[in-house]
Enzyme design. Structure first.
Site, PDB file in Angstrom:
ATOM      1  N   SER A 149       0.911  -1.092  -0.039  1.00 22.56           N
ATOM      2  CA  SER A 149      -0.073  -0.083   0.087  1.00 22.56           C
ATOM      3  C   SER A 149       0.790   1.039  -0.104  1.00 22.56           C
ATOM      4  CB  SER A 149      -0.830   0.115   1.157  1.00 22.56           C
ATOM      5  OG  SER A 149      -1.490   1.385   1.431  1.00 22.56           O
ATOM      6  N   TYR A 162      -1.854  -0.013  10.384  1.00 30.14           N
ATOM      7  CA  TYR A 162      -1.940  -0.757   9.021  1.00 30.14           C
ATOM      8  C   TYR A 162      -0.975  -0.440   8.232  1.00 30.14           C
ATOM      9  CZ  TYR A 162      -3.869  -1.205   4.193  1.00 30.14           C
ATOM     10  OH  TYR A 162      -4.144  -1.574   3.109  1.00 30.14           O
TER      11      TYR A 162
END
Length: 263
Positions: A149, A162
């Site tokens: 990501s 995250y």
């Protein structure tokens, strides 16, 4: 991409929706037999397999919820059985670690141990041990592609834990590539940016939100799952056999800095 992956087998985790589905469909369109892993949405998995087959591809679904006891072994066993039934072998050529959760309890002040542990269990521990379990079934020309990501370089509120999981995935890719390169296996990480999926549609289907995010892109639009799938599909081909240990920014140039004034 037509037929470049004929006679190849692939596993896409989290492959029934969003980016995972687009990857599964793209690999199948290129000729691969695709195992579509999913956690709980039977209807989505059935629809994904049906769409692949309707387009002339081959696929089958495997339901295993990550974060539960024995998940990796159950997935590996179901994958081996499905591949043997269709090909006579349990050989796996392409592993795409896409499945992940992003639900977080917040930033440094509000994150809980339980939420933190669940993020790392699903996003880091599971792909690590899935790779460990499936490596013996991969040979020369094998491809491991992890979905990371852009949050590893773009600090977003409430996504600290995250982001840490995705940084771990990028580190995994670089180090693993050095270990398995002698076997002719490549390992790369693809990092998407803002991408419209069924889970983000509530945000990106709002014109004001889409315009704000697009303004921060070098390519001024919201990403689509097909954009990410195209990068993954290329990395799965023989043409990408000299590319390994890379983290590939697939964001359309998200948040690169101020733009030159126009006019």
């Amino acid at each position: 991409m037509v037929a470049q992956l004929s006679d190849r087998t692939a596993l896409v985790t989290g492959g029934s929706r969003g980016i995972g589905r687009a990857i599964a469909e793209r690999l199948a369109a290129a000729g691969a037999l695709v195992a579509v892993h999913y956690g709980s949405d039977d209807a989505a998995a059935k629809d994904t397999v049906a769409a692949i087959e309707a387009a002339g591809g081959q696929a089958f679904a495997i339901r295993v919820e990550f974060g539960t006891d024995g998940a990796v072994e159950r997935l590996a066993a179901a994958l081996a059985a499905g591949l043997r039934e269709r090909t006579g072998s349990d050989r796996l050529d392409i592993l795409v670690n896409n499945a992940a959760i992003s639900e977080s309890d917040g930033g440094i002040e509000t994150e809980t141990p339980a939420g933190f542990d669940r993020l790392f269990t699903v996003n880091v521990r599971t792909p690590f041990f899935l790779i460990q379990r499936l490596l013996p079934t991969m040979g020369a020309g094998g491809r491991i592609i992890d979905i990371g990501s852009a949050v590893t370089r773009i600090a977003l509120p409430g996504e600290l834990a995250y982001a840490m999981t995705k940084a771990a995935i990028a580190t995994l890719g670089r180090n693993l590539a050095n270990e398995v390169g002698a076997r002719g296996i490549t390992v790369n990480t693809v990092e998407p940016g803002p991408t419209r999926t069924d889970r983000t549609a509530f945000l990106f289907d709002r014109p004001e939100a889409a315009a704000m995010v697009s303004a921060g892109q070098a390519i001024e639009r919201i990403g689509q799952p097909a954009d990410i799938a195209a990068v993954v599909a290329f990395l799965a081909t023989d043409d990408a056999g000299w590319i390994t240990a890379n983290t590939i920014d697939a964001t359309g140039g998200s948040y690169l800095g101020p733009k030159r004034l126009r006019g």
